[in-house]
Write an enzyme that holds these catalytic residues in place. Structure first.
Site, PDB file in Angstrom:
ATOM      1  N   HIS A 122     -29.769 -14.838  23.948  1.00  0.00           N
ATOM      2  CA  HIS A 122     -28.760 -14.833  25.215  1.00  0.00           C
ATOM      3  C   HIS A 122     -28.227 -16.192  25.576  1.00  0.00           C
ATOM      4  O   HIS A 122     -27.506 -16.459  26.509  1.00  0.00           O
ATOM      5  CB  HIS A 122     -29.413 -14.130  26.444  1.00  0.00           C
ATOM      6  N   HIS A 169      -4.039   3.518  -3.165  1.00  0.00           N
ATOM      7  CA  HIS A 169      -4.209   3.089  -1.940  1.00  0.00           C
ATOM      8  C   HIS A 169      -3.487   1.814  -1.658  1.00  0.00           C
ATOM      9  O   HIS A 169      -2.560   1.589  -0.764  1.00  0.00           O
ATOM     10  CB  HIS A 169      -5.559   2.904  -1.422  1.00  0.00           C
ATOM     11  N   GLU A 177     -18.340  -3.760  23.861  1.00  0.00           N
ATOM     12  CA  GLU A 177     -17.760  -5.132  23.916  1.00  0.00           C
ATOM     13  C   GLU A 177     -16.377  -5.124  23.083  1.00  0.00           C
ATOM     14  O   GLU A 177     -15.350  -5.528  23.337  1.00  0.00           O
ATOM     15  CB  GLU A 177     -18.535  -6.512  23.798  1.00  0.00           C
ATOM     16  N   HIS A 208       0.655  -1.174   0.025  1.00  0.00           N
ATOM     17  CA  HIS A 208      -0.175  -0.083  -0.158  1.00  0.00           C
ATOM     18  C   HIS A 208       0.799   1.296  -0.060  1.00  0.00           C
ATOM     19  O   HIS A 208       0.998   1.746   1.140  1.00  0.00           O
ATOM     20  CB  HIS A 208      -0.825  -0.054   1.388  1.00  0.00           C
TER      21      HIS A 208
HETATM   22  C1  LIG Z   1     -11.884  -4.172   9.797  1.00  0.00           C
HETATM   23  C2  LIG Z   1     -11.439  -3.937   8.114  1.00  0.00           C
HETATM   24  N1  LIG Z   1     -12.178  -4.033   7.315  1.00  0.00           N
HETATM   25  C3  LIG Z   1     -11.660  -3.687   5.980  1.00  0.00           C
HETATM   26  C4  LIG Z   1     -10.376  -3.836   5.691  1.00  0.00           C
HETATM   27  C5  LIG Z   1      -9.829  -3.825   4.318  1.00  0.00           C
HETATM   28  N2  LIG Z   1      -9.136  -2.256   3.907  1.00  0.00           N
HETATM   29  C6  LIG Z   1      -7.816  -2.135   4.174  1.00  0.00           C
HETATM   30  S1  LIG Z   1      -7.548  -0.475   3.951  1.00  0.00           S
HETATM   31  C7  LIG Z   1      -9.175  -0.353   3.804  1.00  0.00           C
HETATM   32  C8  LIG Z   1      -9.855   1.159   3.416  1.00  0.00           C
HETATM   33  C9  LIG Z   1      -8.635   2.094   3.203  1.00  0.00           C
HETATM   34  O1  LIG Z   1      -9.073   3.531   3.293  1.00  0.00           O
HETATM   35  P1  LIG Z   1      -8.461   4.290   4.299  1.00  0.00           P
HETATM   36  O2  LIG Z   1      -8.764   3.802   5.692  1.00  0.00           O
HETATM   37  O3  LIG Z   1      -9.085   5.584   4.169  1.00  0.00           O
HETATM   38  O4  LIG Z   1      -6.975   4.441   3.860  1.00  0.00           O
HETATM   39  P2  LIG Z   1      -6.281   4.809   2.924  1.00  0.00           P
HETATM   40  O5  LIG Z   1      -6.818   4.696   1.605  1.00  0.00           O
HETATM   41  O6  LIG Z   1      -6.395   6.320   3.126  1.00  0.00           O
HETATM   42  O7  LIG Z   1      -4.862   4.276   2.741  1.00  0.00           O
HETATM   43  C10 LIG Z   1      -9.910  -1.493   3.795  1.00  0.00           C
HETATM   44  C11 LIG Z   1     -11.542  -1.447   3.556  1.00  0.00           C
HETATM   45  C12 LIG Z   1      -9.511  -3.917   6.880  1.00  0.00           C
HETATM   46  N3  LIG Z   1      -8.054  -3.598   6.931  1.00  0.00           N
HETATM   47  N4  LIG Z   1     -10.024  -3.970   8.311  1.00  0.00           N
END
Ligand SMILES: Cc1ncc(C[n+]2csc(CCOP(=O)(O)OP(=O)(O)O)c2C)c(N)n1
Length: 659
Positions: free
Chosen positions: A471, A262, A409, A28
Site C-alpha cells: 500500500h 485480422h 479502478e 486490419h
Molecule cells: C489491451 C490490448 N491488448 C492487445 C492488443 C493487441 N491486439 C489488437 S487486436 C487483438 C485481438 C484481435 O481479436 P478481436 O478483438 O477478436 O478482433 P478481430 O480479430 O475480430 O478483428 C489484439 C490482441 C490491443 N490492441 N489492446
C-alpha cells in the site's frame, strides 16, 4: 430500409478497406470487411447524426471499441459525408494524416474516442451513457428534450476478454444505463487463431448477470438487427448487448474466416479475386459502388432537418429556461470562471492532511461550478472525494454528482474518459496512489486524447504506515511523471492543495493527477510572496536564506516541511528550499529561470519519499538525493520515517555532509 443501397455501402467499405490497407502495406482488413453491413446500417439508418456538425451535443455516439478496425469508421465517415476525403482515405496510416492506424479523438471529425487498447472503448461508452443520463436529468425541462441520444458500441472478442470492459459493463448494468447498446462482433477469431484457444465462456450469460438485456443475430440480417435495436430502445432500464455472428474478412475469397485476415493486407492476388467476386474490375482502386453517393446524398436532407429541429428546440428551451440555458452554455464550453468558488483559506502552522484540504477544495469547486462530478473506487472516505451537498448518482437519482465506481479502478478511469469524450461534465476520480497502476491504461489514453480528467491519488508514500509495502507507493510518482501530457501535482500543504485543484480544473488539454497525503502537514510560511503564481511554473522558494544559497533543496509534498525543518537545524548555513509542486513543469522552464531559483554554484539535494529517478538530471550540475529505492515496510509511520532516513535530523545530517 433500402437493402440494396446498404449492400452497396457495405461493399464500398470492403473495397476502401482492402485498398487502403494494401496501399499502406499495413492495417486490419478483417473487422471492417466482416462488419461492413452493420456499419452501413448504423451510419445510414440508425445513427442520429449530421455529418457537417460532428460536435452536435445531442448526436448519437458510436464507439468503435475494437479500434484496430479503424477503416470501418473511416470508410463510413467518408461515405456518409463527414469531413474526410477520398484523398484522406488514401493516406491511411501515413504520418500526419486524418486516418491514423487507430482512431484518434480530435484528429478525425466523427471519431468519438481514441481507440486501440482493447476494452477501453466499451468502458468509455459507459461513461458517455452515464453523462447522457445525467445531463438529460439536469437539462430536459417540460416538453423540451434537448439531451436525448443513444450510445452505440462495436466491440470485438478481444474487447470482451479485457477486464476493463467487464468492470464498466457491470457498473452499467447496476446503474441501469438503458440507452447503451453494444454490438458484440462474435467472429470467434483473434490474432493467434480461434477464440477456442482461450475463450469459452458464454458472454451473453455474463452480461445477463450484469443486468443487461441480451440478444443475438447474424451480422448480415439487417432487418433483424434493426428490429433488435428498436426493441432495445423500448427498455430504458437495462443496457443491451447484441451478439452478432460474423465472418472476419468477409469477401476475401480464401482468407475470410481465418485469423490471417485480422491484421494483414490481403495481397494483390486476394484483392483481385475479391474484386472479381464483387463484380468490379481488378484495377478499380478505392471503388465506390453505384448508388452509394446518391443514398447518402438523399440522407443529408433528413439529417440536416433533424439537426435544425433540435436547434429550434434548444432556442425555445433557452427562452423558457434562462438559468438552465446559462449553465448549459457554461458546461458545453468550459472556459470556466472560478471566481464564484470560495476556496478554503488556511493559517500558517495549521495542520491538516492534503487529502483533507483536497476534499475542502473539491467541495468549494463542486458547489460553485456544478458540472464537477466524480467519486472513488470505494475509497471515498479515505480519498475525501465525497461532496456531501451533491447527492449520489444512482438509478433513482440521476442528478447526484457523487459517483460510486465500486472497486473498479481501471473501469473508473475509462468511464471518466467517456464522460469527457461526451462533453458537458468535468469528472474526477480517486483511489490510493499505489493503485494508480490499476488505472494506468486509462490515464495514458486520457493524456493522448487530451482529456482533462482529474485524479485524486491519496496515501502518497510510505507515510501510509501500517498497511505496509503493498500500500506504500515508491515508484508511482516516477511512473506517472513519465507519461507525456499528464500534469502531476504534489502539493506541500493545504494552501498549495487548493491552488493545485484550481490548476487541475482550469486545465482543458490533458489530465491532472493530484498527489495527496494521508498524514497531517503544517501549512507553511512561504518566502515567495507571489508563490501562488510562481507555483504555476512548477516550483517556488518556500524557505530562503540571506545571500546566495550554498545548498538548494528541491522537495515535494510531505517532504517540504521536513526539508524546511532540517534547514532550520543548520541555521549558520545558507540553505534554500524549493517546494516542487510539479517537477516536470519546473524542468520545462527556461534554464535562466531554473538557475535563478537554483543557482549553478549551489549544491543540489532532491528530497522525495520515493525513487530518485527523474530528480538526478533536474539540474545541469547534478543532484544528490534523499529518496527511497526499495519497497516500504509495515509499521507506525514515524518509525518508518526514521527507518528510511527521512526525518528532519537525518536530512539535516545529509545536508551537512553535502556542504
Ligand atoms: C489491451 C490490448 N491488448 C492487445 C492488443 C493487441 N491486439 C489488437 S487486436 C487483438 C485481438 C484481435 O481479436 P478481436 O478483438 O477478436 O478482433 P478481430 O480479430 O475480430 O478483428 C489484439 C490482441 C490491443 N490492441 N489492446
Amino acid at each position: 430500409m433500402e437493402l440494396q443501397a446498404l449492400q452497396a455501402v457495405a461493399n464500398s467499405v470492403r473495397t476502401l478497406t482492402m485498398d487502403a490497407v494494401e496501399k499502406a502495406k499495413s492495417g486490419h482488413p478483417g473487422l471492417p470487411m466482416g462488419l461492413a453491413e452493420l456499419g452501413a446500417l448504423l451510419y445510414g439508418e440508425v445513427l442520429k447524426h449530421h455529418p457537417p456538425e460532428p460536435k452536435w451535443p445531442n448526436r448519437d455516439r458510436l464507439v468503435l471499441s475494437a479500434g484496430h478496425g479503424s477503416m470501418l469508421l473511416y470508410s463510413l465517415l467518408h461515405l456518409s459525408g463527414y469531413e474526410l476525403s477520398l484523398e484522406d482515405i488514401k493516406q491511411f496510416r501515413q504520418l500526419g494524416s486524418k486516418t491514423p492506424g487507430h482512431p484518434e479523438f480530435g484528429v478525425t471529425a466523427g471519431v468519438e474516442v481514441t481507440g486501440g487498447p482493447l476494452g477501453q472503448g466499451l468502458a468509455n461508452a459507459v461513461g458517455m451513457a452515464l453523462a447522457e443520463t445525467m445531463l438529460a436529468a439536469k437539462f430536459n425541462a417540460g416538453r423540451h428534450k434537448i439531451v436525448d441520444h443513444y450510445t452505440y458500441v462495436i466491440a470485438s472478442d478481444g474487447d470482451m476478454m479485457e477486464g476493463v470492459a467487464s468492470e464498466a459493463a457491470s457498473l452499467a448494468g447496476h446503474l441501469g444505463l438503458g440507452k447503451l447498446i453494444v454490438f458484440y462482433d462474435s467472429n470467434r477469431i483473434t490474432i493467434e487463431g480461434s477464440t477456442d484457444l482461450a475463450f469459452s465462456e458464454d458472454v451473453l450469460k455474463r452480461f445477463d448477470s450484469y443486468g443487461w438485456r441480451t440478444m443475438q443475430s447474424s451480422a448480415y440480417d439487417l432487418p433483424g438487427i434493426a428490429a433488435m435495436i428498436a426493441e432495445a430502445k423500448k427498455n430504458a432500464e437495462r443496457p443491451t448487448v447484441i451478439r452478432l455472428e460474423s465472418v472476419i474478412g468477409k469477401g476475401a475469397p480464401t482468407m475470410e474466416g481465418k485469423h490471417a485476415v485480422h491484421g494483414t493486407p490481403l495481397g494483390a492476388e486476394e484483392c483481385k479475386r475479391a474484386k472479381q467476386a464483387l463484380g468490379i474490375p481488378e484495377e478499380a482502386m478505392f471503388h465506390i459502388f453505384p448508388g452509394v453517393r446518391e443514398y447518402f446524398a438523399a440522407k443529408q436532407k433528413a439529417w440536416a432537418s433533424a439537426h435544425r429541429a433540435w436547434e429550434a428546440e434548444l432556442a425555445a428551451w433557452k427562452a423558457a429556461n434562462p438559468e438552465l440555458a446559462r449553465q448549459w452554455d457554461l458546461w458545453q464550453a468550459p472556459k470556466v470562471a472560478l471566481s464564484g468558488a470560495a476556496m478554503p483559506e488556511y493559517k500558517t502552522g495549521e495542520s491538516l492532511a492534503t487529502r483533507v484540504a483536497s476534499g475542502k477544495a473539491l467541495a468549494a469547486l463542486s458547489n460553485a461550478v456544478g458540472n464537477l462530478i466524480g467519486g472513488s473506487a470505494d475509497l471515498a472516505p479515505s480519498n475525501n472525494t465525497y461532496v456531501k451537498e451533491a447527492g449520489d448518482f444512482n438509478r433513482a437519482n440521476r442528478l447526484g454528482r457523487n459517483l460510486h465506481f465500486g472497486i473498479r479502478e481501471h473501469g473508473m478511469g475509462a468511464i471518466c474518459n467517456g464522460i469527457l469524450y461526451h462533453g458537458g461534465l468535468r469528472p474526477y476520480c480517486g483511489t490510493f496512489l499505489v493503485f494508480s497502476d490499476y488505472m494506468r491504461p486509462a490515464i495514458r489514453v486520457a493524456a493522448i486524447a487530451k482529456l482533462p480528467a482529474i485524479y485524486v491519488f491519496t496515501h502518497d508514500s510510505i507515510f501510509v504506515g501500517e498497511d505496509g509495502p503493498t500500500h506504500e507507493p515508491v515508484e508511482h510518482l516516477a511512473a506517472l511523471r513519465c507519461i507525456p501530457n499528464l500534469l502531476v501535482l504534489r502539493p506541500a500543504d493545504a494552501e498549495e492543495t487548493a491552488e493545485a485543484w484550481r490548476m487541475a480544473y482550469e486545465r482543458l488539454d490533458g489530465p491532472t493527477a493530484l498527489i495527496l497525503t494521508r498524514q497531517n502537514l503544517p501549512v507553511l510560511a512561504k518566502a515567495d510572496g507571489a508563490w501562488r503564481s510562481t507555483l504555476r511554473r512548477g516550483a517556488y522558494v518556500v524557505r530562503d536564506c540571506a545571500g546566495e544559497p550554498e545548498l538548494v533543496v528541491a522537495a515535494s509534498g510531505s517532504e517540504v516541511h521536513v526539508a524546511v525543518a532540517a534547514a532550520e537545524q543548520l541555521k549558520d548555513r545558507r540553505i534554500r528550499v524549493l517546494s516542487v509542486l510539479c517537477r516536470e513543469e519546473f524542468a520545462r522552464q527556461p534554464a535562466e529561470w531554473r538557475r535563478k531559483l537554483a543557482p549553478p554554484a549551489a549544491r543540489k539535494l532532491a528530497f522525495e519519499a520515493g525513487v530518485r529517478q527523474g530528480w538526478i538530471g533536474l539540474f545541469e550540475e547534478g543532484v544528490d538525493a534523499v529518496s527511497i529505492e526499495r519497497f516500504g515496510e509495515s509499521g507506525p509511520y514515524a518509525k518508518l520515517a526514521e527507518h528510511f532516513g527521512i526525518t528532519a535530523p537525518a536530512v539535516a545530517e545529509r545536508m551537512r555532509k553535502l556542504l
